[in-house]
Motif scaffolding. Structure first.
Motif, short mmCIF file in Angstrom:
data_model
loop_
_atom_site.label_atom_id
_atom_site.label_comp_id
_atom_site.label_asym_id
_atom_site.label_seq_id
_atom_site.Cartn_x
_atom_site.Cartn_y
_atom_site.Cartn_z
N CYS A 1 39.26 74.97 66.55
CA CYS A 1 38.56 74.00 65.69
C CYS A 1 39.32 72.68 65.80
O CYS A 1 40.24 72.39 65.03
CB CYS A 1 38.53 74.49 64.24
N GLN A 2 38.95 71.89 66.75
CA GLN A 2 39.71 70.70 67.09
C GLN A 2 39.36 69.46 66.26
O GLN A 2 40.15 68.53 66.17
CB GLN A 2 39.54 70.38 68.58
N TRP A 3 38.18 69.43 65.68
CA TRP A 3 37.78 68.23 64.93
C TRP A 3 38.06 68.37 63.44
O TRP A 3 38.41 67.40 62.77
CB TRP A 3 36.28 67.98 65.14
N LEU A 4 37.96 69.56 62.91
CA LEU A 4 38.16 69.80 61.48
C LEU A 4 39.61 69.52 61.10
O LEU A 4 40.54 69.97 61.75
CB LEU A 4 37.81 71.26 61.16
N THR A 5 39.80 68.74 60.04
CA THR A 5 41.14 68.40 59.56
C THR A 5 41.46 69.16 58.28
O THR A 5 40.57 69.74 57.65
CB THR A 5 41.25 66.90 59.27
N ALA A 6 42.72 69.13 57.87
CA ALA A 6 43.15 69.80 56.65
C ALA A 6 42.43 69.22 55.44
O ALA A 6 42.02 69.95 54.52
CB ALA A 6 44.66 69.67 56.48
N GLN A 7 42.27 67.91 55.42
CA GLN A 7 41.60 67.26 54.29
C GLN A 7 40.14 67.70 54.18
O GLN A 7 39.65 68.00 53.09
CB GLN A 7 41.67 65.74 54.44
N ARG A 8 39.45 67.74 55.30
CA ARG A 8 38.06 68.17 55.29
C ARG A 8 37.95 69.64 54.89
O ARG A 8 37.07 70.03 54.12
CB ARG A 8 37.45 67.94 56.67
N ALA A 9 38.84 70.46 55.42
CA ALA A 9 38.83 71.89 55.10
C ALA A 9 39.09 72.11 53.61
O ALA A 9 38.44 72.95 52.97
CB ALA A 9 39.88 72.62 55.94
N GLU A 10 40.03 71.35 53.05
CA GLU A 10 40.35 71.48 51.63
C GLU A 10 39.16 71.10 50.75
O GLU A 10 38.88 71.75 49.74
CB GLU A 10 41.56 70.59 51.30
N SER A 11 38.44 70.05 51.13
CA SER A 11 37.28 69.60 50.36
C SER A 11 36.20 70.69 50.32
O SER A 11 35.62 70.99 49.28
CB SER A 11 36.70 68.32 50.95
N VAL A 12 35.93 71.29 51.48
CA VAL A 12 34.94 72.36 51.56
C VAL A 12 35.37 73.56 50.72
O VAL A 12 34.58 74.13 49.96
CB VAL A 12 34.70 72.77 53.02
N PHE A 13 36.63 73.95 50.87
CA PHE A 13 37.17 75.09 50.14
C PHE A 13 37.03 74.91 48.63
O PHE A 13 36.57 75.80 47.91
CB PHE A 13 38.64 75.29 50.51
N GLN A 14 37.40 73.73 48.14
CA GLN A 14 37.34 73.47 46.70
C GLN A 14 35.91 73.51 46.18
O GLN A 14 35.65 74.02 45.09
CB GLN A 14 38.00 72.13 46.37
N MET B 1 42.44 78.34 59.89
CA MET B 1 41.57 77.63 60.81
C MET B 1 41.83 78.09 62.25
O MET B 1 42.99 78.23 62.65
CB MET B 1 41.83 76.13 60.69
N SER B 2 40.78 78.35 62.97
CA SER B 2 40.92 78.71 64.37
C SER B 2 41.56 77.55 65.13
O SER B 2 41.27 76.38 64.88
CB SER B 2 39.54 79.02 64.96
N ASP B 3 42.44 77.88 66.08
CA ASP B 3 43.09 76.84 66.89
C ASP B 3 42.08 76.01 67.66
O ASP B 3 42.33 74.85 68.00
CB ASP B 3 44.07 77.48 67.88
N MET C 1 47.19 66.72 62.33
CA MET C 1 46.84 67.82 61.45
C MET C 1 47.89 67.99 60.36
O MET C 1 49.07 68.24 60.64
CB MET C 1 46.73 69.11 62.25
N ALA C 2 47.48 67.82 59.10
CA ALA C 2 48.39 68.02 57.98
C ALA C 2 48.57 69.52 57.75
O ALA C 2 47.72 70.31 58.16
CB ALA C 2 47.83 67.35 56.73
N PRO C 3 49.67 69.92 57.11
CA PRO C 3 49.88 71.35 56.84
C PRO C 3 48.73 71.92 56.01
O PRO C 3 48.26 71.28 55.07
CB PRO C 3 51.21 71.37 56.08
N LEU C 4 48.31 73.12 56.34
CA LEU C 4 47.23 73.77 55.60
C LEU C 4 47.78 74.58 54.44
O LEU C 4 48.81 75.26 54.58
CB LEU C 4 46.44 74.69 56.52
N PRO C 5 47.12 74.55 53.27
CA PRO C 5 47.50 75.46 52.19
C PRO C 5 47.34 76.89 52.66
O PRO C 5 46.54 77.18 53.56
CB PRO C 5 46.48 75.13 51.08
#
Length: 229
Positions: free
Chosen positions: A44-57, A40-42, A31-35
Motif C-alpha cells: 500500500c504505497q499511497w496510503l499514509t499513516a494520517q489517512r489510515a488513522e482518519s479512516v480507522f477513527q 498496512m500491507s507493504d 511514512m509516520a509510525p503507525l499506531p
C-alpha cells in the motif's frame, strides 16, 4: 413455522480471513509510525499513516454509536490492503475488527418488552401460560450471548480522490447480491441495517408472541378434538 419465527427473532436480536495484498503508486510523503491498532500491507504505497488513522477513527466511532445501549466495542484494529489506482481514484480495502460484548440484559431487549406487552392483552390464562413459555424460550437463547465477547470483522472499501482533495475519502460497503458486487455508502448501509430500531423490534416481539400463542392454542384444540374422537 415456530422454528422459523424463533430463528428470525434471535437473528434480529443478535443484532455483521485477512490476507495482505495490494499495489499502488509510491507515497508522496514519508511514512509516520503507525499506531499498534493499525496495520498496512507493504504494497500500500499511497496510503499514509494520517489517512489510515482518519479512516480507522471514523469506522470505530460509528461502530461505537451503533452499540450504544446494547454493548461495548473494545480492542479495535484495522488492516489496510489491496490498494489500487484507477485514473484519479485510489481504492483500498480495510478490514476493521473489534471485540463486541452484549451488556444489555435480555429482559431489557425491546423484543422481549414487546412480548410482555402483548401478553398483557391476552384474554385467557392458558394463552398467558403459552406466552410465558414462549418468552422464557427466547430469554434462554439470549442469555447464551449475554456478556459473551466475540470478535467480528467488517470489510470497508475506502476511496480517495488524488486529484482534488487527496485527504478526503469515501467509505463503502461491498454488498454482494447474486454474485454481483455493488458498492453502497458505508454509513448509510450501517445505519439502515445495523442500527437497532427500538419500535420495530418491540412490534416484532408483539407479533411473534401472538403468532406463537395462536399456534399453541390451535394445537391444543386439535389435541382435545383427537381425545374426544
Amino acid at each position: 413455522m415456530k422454528e422459523k419465527l424463533f430463528s428470525a427473532v434471535i437473528a434480529a436480536a443478535l443484532s455483521a480471513a485477512l490476507f495482505l495484498t495490494g499495489c499502488g503508486e509510491k507515497k508522496t510523503e514519508s511514512m509516520a509510525p503507525l499506531p499498534e491498532e493499525i496495520q498496512m500491507s507493504d504494497s500500500c504505497q499511497w496510503l499514509t499513516a494520517q489517512r489510515a488513522e482518519s479512516v480507522f477513527q471514523e469506522i470505530k466511532e460509528l461502530r461505537e454509536t451503533l452499540a450504544e445501549g446494547i454493548g461495548t466495542v473494545e480492542h479495535p484494529t484495522i488492516v489496510f490492503s489491496k490498494e489500487s489506482k484507477k485514473e484519479d481514484t485510489i481504492t483500498v480495502e480495510a478490514v476493521f475488527e473489534a471485540d463486541y460484548t452484549i451488556t444489555r440484559r435480555p429482559a431489557d431487549n425491546p423484543i422481549i418488552q414487546g412480548m410482555y406487552e402483548a401478553k398483557k392483552n391476552l384474554k385467557t390464562e392458558k394463552e398467558k401460560d403459552f406466552a410465558e413459555e414462549c418468552i422464557q424460550g427466547y430469554l434462554t437463547e439470549m442469555n447464551a450471548t449475554y456478556q459473551v465477547t466475540e470478535r467480528y470483522p467488517t470489510t470497508v472499501i475506502v476511496k480517495f480522490n488524488t486529484k482534488d482533495k487527496p485527504e478526503d475519502y469515501e467509505l463503502f460497503y461491498d454488498l454482494v447480491s447474486e454474485g454481483k458486487s455493488n458498492l453502497v455508502p458505508f454509513r448509510q448501509y450501517a445505519m439502515e441495517n445495523w442500527k437497532e430500531n427500538v419500535q420495530e423490534r418491540r412490534q416484532m416481539g408483539k407479533e411473534v408472541l401472538n403468532e406463537n400463542v395462536k399456534i399453541d392454542m390451535e394445537n391444543l384444540k386439535k389435541d382435545i378434538m383427537g381425545i374426544i374422537e
